[in-house]
Design an enzyme around this catalytic site. Structure first.
Site, PDB file in Angstrom:
ATOM      1  N   TYR B 113      -7.021 -13.388  -1.549  1.00  0.00           N
ATOM      2  CA  TYR B 113      -8.374 -13.513  -0.999  1.00  0.00           C
ATOM      3  C   TYR B 113      -9.114 -14.712  -1.574  1.00  0.00           C
ATOM      4  CZ  TYR B 113      -8.417  -9.281   1.750  1.00  0.00           C
ATOM      5  OH  TYR B 113      -8.186  -8.362   2.715  1.00  0.00           O
ATOM      6  N   GLU B 209      13.155   8.656 -10.695  1.00  0.00           N
ATOM      7  CA  GLU B 209      12.854   7.752  -9.573  1.00  0.00           C
ATOM      8  C   GLU B 209      11.415   7.872  -9.114  1.00  0.00           C
ATOM      9  OE1 GLU B 209      15.856   7.479  -6.630  1.00  0.00           O
ATOM     10  OE2 GLU B 209      14.514   6.680  -5.116  1.00  0.00           O
ATOM     11  N   ASP B 261      18.126   9.240  -7.218  1.00  0.00           N
ATOM     12  CA  ASP B 261      18.758   9.890  -6.063  1.00  0.00           C
ATOM     13  C   ASP B 261      20.194   9.423  -5.930  1.00  0.00           C
ATOM     14  OD1 ASP B 261      16.454  11.156  -5.518  1.00  0.00           O
ATOM     15  OD2 ASP B 261      15.834   9.834  -3.861  1.00  0.00           O
TER      16      ASP B 261
END
Lengths: 659, 381
Positions: B113, B209, B261
């Site tokens: 910005y 995770e 996972d």
């Protein structure tokens, strides 16, 4: 049955088959009438060595009835010839000779007169003057279709003689005989008197419509191909328009030639033999044909197994047949081609530039060639860029066009009315104007018309724009039967993609292109008497193709170069855009002078893009910029399009109003 | 109150970081000097940026991390395809200078910005969106060989930590054993200048995770029972989390164990933690933890834990492609157990999330699965 058999006069035949002469419908009748008269006038002026100035005036008498007057400054017509020329079909000086001229058969103007008489019952009015001192003659002539002979209606069959000078002008005024006695002149000039000339007035049933195939278009195209002519045109709205001449020089006078043996058919050969009263066959051949020397005649006779000394009287049908075949097998030099006077590349470009505003003009004149023993020559000129017709149309003219049209949808209206508008372009305009596809053009209200006009002016058409092909035969524009014409077919058969235009197979290429093809010949092979399309002889097609390729190559060069310039410009502008930001960031970072860095970077940018320019050239063709186009190319610098438009307005549109 | 605190913190930091900031500033100014020198001599300026593509990444077998190669790309101002990014690179440079001089930091979004505006005389924006800006920031990092923190830019916070450790973050002492259910949000900048370790009783670090699994462990007070530090990185861990793990491993010698996972995505997270990422290969030496170990889930867990078939998720074509890619990475290739693991995943045809273990029992993962692996020291390298 047998009792009903009788001969038919030419006039009767054509009165019934008027479509053969171009009088199929009222709209075309108007054009054909103007065209025949203007063609005759131009032929007459050129033969007499006078720089042509022609007035075309169309007055609407009532609905579907017009009075058409055409006046020239030609040599005028001898008194006794007047009725025959305007009141007898197939009477003329051009049919029996082999010489390049606009008219060929001697049907045109008398047929127009006959058509007028048939539809309105009014006679043809002729004023002719052969010298400034001599009286002018006024005739009202009508054709007797039964006998194909003229009838003079005024002055008890003798016409009216009008004395020269002021007195004559008063008489004409009192009798309401129209005649332009003076050339138009500016205020501080003494008007010049018209020394001689012919004026023909025909009243006929007709319809006036602008757009494709109109009188306006015909005159515009005539002006392109005849840059030595000044045309004054008063349209049915009484608006004067002038197409000024671009040169004071008359085209060189074409020579009349004898027929070439290759171009003669069996029947004609027999007739010619019969016409020859005495002498030997050798004499007959050398005297009647061009390019036949005694040696050639001997070889023909040897081929036919006939003695060169044999008398013509003794040549029968069989011998004639042998001679005919011997001619085909003997090698005979092509006819001399100095009998053709082409427009010339310079004048082609000048003429095109006068009428079609564009960026790039190129022309090519082929060396003369021969088909069926007839010499001919092909010329092509091409203009690229500029505005299309749709974008030139003013709101008022559009109003009129919309009122007159019989098209059912706007799309149809656009495609039918304007040259160079294909379906794609029409769709673009309709989309821009946000109309429905089935909307009727006649039912638009004022606001919608304005929207349409706005859309027509603002849509960028160069992609979807169709090419305009102007076809000419002996300087006469051909406006109908485009698809049947050898010129159109050859343009379609040429591969334009390699020259930078888009083209779908077997179609005309598209792009903002005006293409002008001129075929000059002692005998132009038309497909019909109405002279609307040129027959496809392979020799002619080949020459047209070669000429098209010649201009195509130069167009390709121009487009490639323009593309390159455009790319370089874009490149530069991309860099320019970021330079200020870069300079700003650098100065923020190390506190250096922003302006100085910016100007330094600008310098580098200019140098870098320039380097790219030259690199491009060196790696491409090693041809120098200026030389590569060769001769006969005109490039009009296009600055800001709006500026260019203003400029064009200042310079004076060719369609400037006269009064 | 808060405001006052930050100002004092700032001045303290300024004094301390001056040398480092000066160095960064110098290289930023050097970049601008190059442009000025080139322009004044009428030559086209360019910036040399080390290439961040896969082709310029090498696996260092002895250090066991991914390192960036030596190939560099020239970014030229007068090149049509590079002119815009060249300008953006300089803009990012000037933005960073502004931040450093004012002693402030901002997020990458904040920098976007700060620099976004319309180029004068056109309708073009300097940066269209943040995606336009982020790679340029990374370019500046590698071009100047400066870390993001040194440019005073940080990424958004992601990831949390609890456990038997006390840290000092920006002057505040934080006891991570007293962080309630939410844990301590790991900041994006965890360099020594910002964060110091005060005391640590933990024996190892367990990295999971995602947030949901982490909460399970936190709620069950796993870190208390097993005396460890519990972190998560919300998927692919951001730099802050990776740097913190690296520091815990390096400075406190805590082993790092990962519970991820059982899918190619989980494998790759492990790979990034262990060897470093391809995109940020230049930061591997500060981020990678070659000693990290993989607890699970393993593709054999379906049988080993006797899981219900309905908790499996079918492998997609993309998963299969990715798994084969990972198997071929030079750092996985010589590891036979990993090859076996990936082969088994592919032959299973399905993947398993850590949450799948909940189907056995809500606290199965914390009370049985992980303790069992820890007891057996059953990890993949």
């Amino acid at each position: 049955m047998a009792a009903n058999q009788r001969s038919i006069s030419v006039s009767e035949f054509f009165a019934k088959n008027r479509h053969l002469l171009g009088f199929d419908n009222p709209r075309k009748a108007l054009l054909t009438t103007v065209k025949e008269a203007v063609d005759n006038s131009l032929d007459a002026c050129e033969e007499a060595g006078i720089i042509p100035e022609i007035w075309v005036e169309i007055i609407q008498v009532k609905e579907n009835r017009f009075e058409v007057s055409i006046q020239d400054n030609g040599p005028g017509i001898l008194k006794k010839q007047i009725p025959l020329i305007f009141g007898k079909l197939l009477y003329g000086s051009k049919f029996h000779r082999l010489r390049m001229s606009r008219g060929q058969q001697g049907i045109g103007i008398s047929a127009a007169g006959m058509y007028g008489m048939l539809t309105t019952g009014k006679p043809v009015k002729i004023v002719s003057k052969i010298s400034i001192r001599k009286p002018a003659h006024y005739y009202e002539v009508q054709i007797d279709t039964k006998t194909n002979n003229p009838e003079i209606l005024n002055g008890r069959g003798n016409g009216l003689d009008i004395p020269a000078g002021e007195k004559g002008r008063n008489i004409m005024e009192s009798k309401k005989i129209q005649w332009n006695s003076f050339y138009p002149a500016t205020e501080d000039e003494e008007p010049q008197e018209v020394r001689s000339g012919t004026r023909v007035t025909i009243e006929l049933e007709a319809k006036h419509q602008r757009g494709r195939g109109s009188v306006d278009e015909y005159l515009e195209q005539t002006a392109i191909a005849n840059p030595h002519v000044t045309l004054h045109y008063r349209d049915p709205d009484q608006e004067w328009r002038t197409y000024g001449r671009a040169t004071e020089e008359l085209p060189p006078e074409p020579k009349e030639i004898k027929p070439h043996p290759y171009g003669v058919e069996m029947g004609r050969l027999v007739t010619m033999l019969k016409e020859m009263k005495e002498g030997t066959i050798s004499q007959f051949l050398t005297q009647s044909f061009t390019r036949v020397s005694p040696a050639v005649a001997r070889r023909i006779c040897e081929g036919a197994g006939i003695s060169t000394r044999a008398g013509v009287k003794k040549i029968g049908r069989d011998e004639a047949d042998k001679i005919y075949h011997a001619i085909q097998e003997t090698k005979i030099k092509a006819p001399s081609t100095d009998c053709i006077s082409p427009i010339g590349e310079d004048l082609l470009i000048k003429g095109l530039h006068q009428v079609v505003p564009a960026e790039f003009y190129v022309a090519a004149t082929r060396p003369p060639s021969v088909y069926r023993g007839n010499p001919f020559q092909v010329e092509v000129a091409l203009a690229y860029g500029g505005q299309s017709v749709v974008q030139k149309v003013s709101a008022e003219v559009l109003d009129q066009l919309l009122d007159q049209t019989d098209s059912r949808t706007i799309r149809q209206f656009l495609v039918n009315t304007f040259d160079g508008i294909g379906n794609d372009a029409a769709d673009k305009i309709i989309k821009e104007a946000d109309f429905g596809s089935r909307q009727s053009p006649t039912k638009l209200n004022a606001e919608q018309r304005e929207t349409l006009h706005h859309a027509m002016r603002n849509v960028k058409l160069s992609d979807g724009q169709g090419i305009q092909v102007y076809r000419y035969a002996n300087r006469v524009p051909l406006q109908f039967k485009m698809r049947d014409c050898a010129i159109t077919q050859t343009v379609m058969g040429t591969n334009w993609r390699s020259y930078g235009l888009s083209q779908s197979r077997g179609n005309l290429p598209s792009g903002p292109v005006t293409l002008m093809v001129h075929l000059a010949s002692v005998w132009v092979p038309f497909t019909s008497e109405s002279k609307e399309a040129i027959a496809a002889y392979p020799e002619i097609e080949k020459e047209i193709r070669l000429a098209l390729q010649a201009v195509g190559r130069k167009l390709g060069l121009f487009l490639k170069r323009r593309q390159k310039v455009k790319q370089e410009g874009e490149r530069r502008s991309v860099f320019m855009r970021y330079l200020a930001e870069v300079a700003g960031a650098v100065s923020d970072l190390n506190g250096s002078d922003r302006e100085e860095i910016h100007s330094n970077l600008l310098r580098v940018a200019n140098r870098v893009t320039k380097v790219a320019d030259t690199k491009f050239d060196e790696s491409g063709n090693k041809i120098q910029e200026e030389e590569s186009f060769g001769d006969n190319v005109l490039i009009v610098e296009q600055g800001d399009p709006e500026e260019a438009l203003k400029q064009r307005l200042l310079e004076g549109n060719p369609q400037q109003k006269l009064f | 109150m808060a405001k006052k605190k930050t100002t004092t913190a700032k001045t303290a930091r300024m004094a301390k970081l001056n040398a480092r900031d000066k160095k960064t500033l110098n290289s930023l100014v050097g970049m601008a000097d190059d442009v000025e020198r080139f322009a004044s001599r009428g030559r086209a300026p360019h910036i040399e940026i080390p290439s961040r593509s896969l082709s310029n990444v090498k696996y260092n077998k002895s250090r066991k991390i991914i390192e960036m190669g030596s190939s560099k790309n020239k970014r030229e101002l007068f090149n049509l395809s590079q002119a815009r990014t060249y300008m953006q690179t300089l803009l990012v440079g000037s933005g960073c200078k502004q931040l450093i001089e004012q002693g402030k930091t901002t997020s990458i979004r904040g920098l976007y910005y700060l620099l976004k505006h319309t180029i004068e005389g056109t309708r073009e924006e300097t940066f269209v969106d943040q995606g336009d800006c982020d790679p340029v920031i990374e370019d500046v990092e590698v071009a100047l060989n400066a870390l993001r923190e040194e440019l005073h830019v940080y990424a958004s916070n992601r990831g949390a930590m609890v456990g038997n450790i006390v840290v000092n973050d920006n002057g505040d002492e934080i006891d991570c054993s007293r962080m309630g259910s939410g844990g301590y949000a790991i900041p994006s900048i965890v360099e020594e200048e910002v964060m110091q370790f005060v005391s640590c009783k933990a024996d190892f670090v367990l990295h999971v995770e995602k947030d949901t699994v982490w909460r399970r462990f936190n709620e069950d007070k796993f870190w208390q029972t097993h005396n460890c530090i519990l972190t998560h990185g919300n998927g692919q861990p951001p730099r802050g989390v990776r740097r913190l793990l690296n520091r815990l491993n390096n400075e406190l010698n805590l082993p790092v164990l990962c519970l991820l996972d059982n899918d190619p995505w989980g494998y790759y997270i492990y790979s990034v933690i262990k060897q470093g990422s391809i995109n940020l290969a230049y930061e591997s030496k500060r981020m990678a933890i070659p000693g990290a170990r993989f607890i699970g889930l393993r593709s054999i867990d379906y049988e080993r834990c006797d899981l219900n078939p309905s908790v499996t998720i079918k492998l997609t074509d993309n998963d299969i492609k990715r798994a084969n890619q990972i198997a071929n990475y030079p750092w996985f290739e010589p590891k036979k157990r990993w090859q076996k693991e990936i082969k088994k995943l592919l032959s299973n045809g399905f993947k398993l999330e850590v949450e799948a273990l909940i189907s056995k029992d809500i606290s199965y993962v914390t009370e049985e699965y992980v303790p069992a692996r820890l007891a057996d020291q059953d990890f993949l390298d």
